[in-house]
Design a protein around this motif. Structure first.
Motif, short mmCIF file in Angstrom:
data_model
loop_
_atom_site.label_atom_id
_atom_site.label_comp_id
_atom_site.label_asym_id
_atom_site.label_seq_id
_atom_site.Cartn_x
_atom_site.Cartn_y
_atom_site.Cartn_z
N HIS A 140 3.11 -16.19 -41.09
CA HIS A 140 3.04 -17.47 -42.11
C HIS A 140 1.28 -17.79 -42.33
O HIS A 140 0.87 -18.32 -41.11
N GLU A 141 1.05 -17.85 -43.37
CA GLU A 141 -0.42 -18.32 -43.61
C GLU A 141 -0.59 -19.42 -44.51
O GLU A 141 0.45 -19.73 -45.44
N THR A 142 -1.43 -20.42 -44.28
CA THR A 142 -1.48 -21.50 -45.45
C THR A 142 -2.87 -21.75 -45.87
O THR A 142 -4.08 -21.33 -45.32
N LEU A 143 -3.05 -22.33 -46.99
CA LEU A 143 -4.41 -22.90 -47.57
C LEU A 143 -4.37 -24.02 -48.30
O LEU A 143 -3.30 -24.33 -49.28
N ASP A 144 -5.18 -24.90 -48.06
CA ASP A 144 -5.08 -26.28 -48.63
C ASP A 144 -6.35 -26.31 -49.86
O ASP A 144 -7.40 -25.93 -49.52
N ILE A 145 -5.90 -26.47 -51.05
CA ILE A 145 -6.83 -26.10 -52.38
C ILE A 145 -7.45 -27.33 -52.66
O ILE A 145 -8.41 -27.45 -53.58
N ASN A 146 -6.93 -28.60 -52.13
CA ASN A 146 -7.67 -29.78 -52.48
C ASN A 146 -9.31 -29.74 -52.12
O ASN A 146 -9.73 -29.24 -50.97
N GLY A 147 -10.07 -30.01 -53.14
CA GLY A 147 -11.45 -29.82 -53.05
C GLY A 147 -12.14 -28.58 -53.05
O GLY A 147 -13.21 -28.29 -52.84
N LEU A 148 -11.22 -27.33 -53.53
CA LEU A 148 -11.76 -26.05 -53.49
C LEU A 148 -12.82 -25.98 -54.54
O LEU A 148 -12.36 -26.51 -55.79
N LYS A 149 -13.70 -25.39 -54.57
CA LYS A 149 -14.84 -25.06 -55.55
C LYS A 149 -14.76 -23.64 -56.09
O LYS A 149 -14.22 -22.81 -55.56
N PRO A 150 -15.24 -23.48 -57.25
CA PRO A 150 -15.42 -22.05 -57.87
C PRO A 150 -16.18 -21.10 -56.56
O PRO A 150 -16.87 -21.60 -56.01
#
Length: 462
Positions: free
Chosen positions: A278-288
């Motif tokens: 299981h892996e996670t990624l929080d994309i809040n604030g992700l930039k191009p």
């Protein structure tokens, strides 16, 4: 018994378990194109075999078609491959969407577009980015030419063993200027170019649920770039609404559609604890995002500098790409911008790019090109006036095909030329010998075309 989405689709397609491990899988859809099929059809012919289920096999031309509209020259490799596919499909009774056909296009664009791709199916093609179709809850993966022949002859495929399951949970909200392409690049950046090897990946979480089908297809498309066997997403109402569109001639209708939806609602992972990993990624604030090296894992934020190399591979990549630590992408000039490929050539991608381009001009010295993913996408874009936006800005407007993604049809870079590309692989020589490819989203590609250097699309969207 509780199980994952992958396990449910796999289990219902096992014809038999094979001695010594592995399984024989039934294949629901077989997609064929001109590059990996000639030897397979030759093999059938030599042994006097027929295509087992021609009505479940769909052929198109994409890898080697001339997208500039020039006539087919059958003395060239491209022309010979297209002619061979036409002959093979006619002889073996396989439907073909050939050059000039209104349904022709990149195989992983037309499958969903025509309603061939459906939840719960097994789908194979002699192309690694078959993983695209997993966005519908299908188990879809690329196969080799020998396997293409096996599926043509038997409608089954031998698998050496059941892959492990990797659940990647993606939460948060997509910021302005950020797309699904940036999300998948961020995932590969996190887990590495080999981080999914041996796994079938299921993407889930708030961010995935909020994506349209075009974005889900982009993410599943690039699963192979982290070494995964396939990528999958649970089908939901967004999936069903897409399939129900009026222009899907091969999709089920009426009661058949209702039965498909009822069955597809069971295709879900019962508990995330069932994943092998299981892996996670929080994309809040992700930039191009933008790749700087020769794998998609070599990625930075658009405003970050090139990092110090961490190993010999990264050192080699920087030398090949003509970059050094501390360089910024905003000061790195480009020769070519390519918007297209099975990753980012759908109508939604072209609409995104047009938002940035409208009212602007391509920078001097930059070749900018848009290659729609299918003739239907091209026609719709022209109905919406997108082609005029691009052409007035100085972009080339092409016919459907794979084009510069892999440089098989003459759309290539010269040695040491640099591209901003919406495709999926920045490998050495991928877009031509000595070419330097940087993967970006359609938004970032469009902004880069206007500035002549790698640019943050948010500057134009503001």
């Amino acid at each position: 018994m509780p199980s994952t989405l992958f396990d449910k689709v796999w289990d219902r397609h096992v014809v038999s378990e094979l001695p010594g491990g592995g399984a024989l899988l039934y294949i629901d859809r077989h997609l064929v194109h001109e590059v990996t099929s000639p030897q397979a059809f030759d093999g059938l012919r030599e042994l006097g075999r027929k295509v087992r289920r021609p009505e479940l096999t769909f052929a198109t031309v994409d890898h080697n078609v001339p997208t500039d509209g020039r006539p087919i020259d059958e003395t060239t490799l491209s022309g010979k491959q297209l002619a061979a596919l036409a002959r093979n499909c006619q002889e073996f009774g396989v439907p073909l969407f050939g050059y000039g056909h209104e349904k022709q296009g990149i195989v992983h664009v037309i499958g969903p577009q025509l309603g061939i791709t459906l939840p719960g199916l097994t789908i194979v093609c002699g192309d690694s980015h078959t993983s695209t179709h997993g966005a519908f809850g299908a188990l879809a993966f690329g196969i080799g030419t020998t396997e293409v022949e096996h599926v043509l002859a038997t409608q089954t495929l031998r698998s050496s063993g059941r892959p492990k399951s990797l659940g990647i949970e993606i939460n948060g909200e997509v910021s302005e200027g950020v797309t699904s392409k940036d999300i998948i690049l961020a995932i590969i950046r996190k887990i590495g170019a080999g981080g999914g090897t041996g796994y079938v990946v299921e993407y889930f979480g708030e961010a995935i649920r909020n994506l349209p089908m075009s974005g889900r297809m982009t993410i599943c498309n690039m699963s192979i770039e982290m070494g995964a066997r396939a990528g999958m997403i649970q089908p939901d109402d967004i999936t069903f609404d897409y399939i129900a569109a009026e222009d899907r001639p091969f999709a089920p209708k009426g009661a058949d559609f209702d039965r498909m939806v009822e069955d597809a609602r069971t295709l879900k992972t019962d508990d995330s604890s069932l994943f092998t990993r299981h892996e996670t990624l929080d994309i809040n604030g992700l930039k191009p995002q933008i790749t700087w090296g020769t794998t998609p894992a070599m990625t930075v934020d658009i405003d970050q500098a090139i990092p110090e190399p961490q190993d010999a591979g990264e050192e080699r990549a920087q030398k090949y790409m003509g970059l050094k630590p501390g360089d910024t992408m905003a000061e790195t000039t480009v020769n070519t911008v390519f918007i297209g490929s099975c990753t980012n050539s759908r109508i939604e991608d072209l609409r995104d790019a047009a938002r940035v381009v409208r009212g602007h001009q391509v920078a001097s010295g930059v070749r900018a090109m848009v290659v729609p993913g299918s003739e239907a996408v091209k026609a719709l874009a022209e109905q919406e006036g997108l082609d005029s936006i691009f052409k007035e800005a100085g972009f080339e407007w092409h016919r459907a095909g794979c084009s510069m993604c892999l440089g098989m049809n003459g759309d290539i870079l010269r040695p040491q030329e640099r591209s901003a590309s919406t495709s999926n692989r920045p490998y050495e020589g991928r877009q031509g010998p000595g070419s330097r490819t940087h993967l970006v989203s359609p938004l970032t590609a469009a902004a880069t075309a206007l500035k002549g250097k790698f640019a943050d699309p948010r500057e134009f969207l503001d």
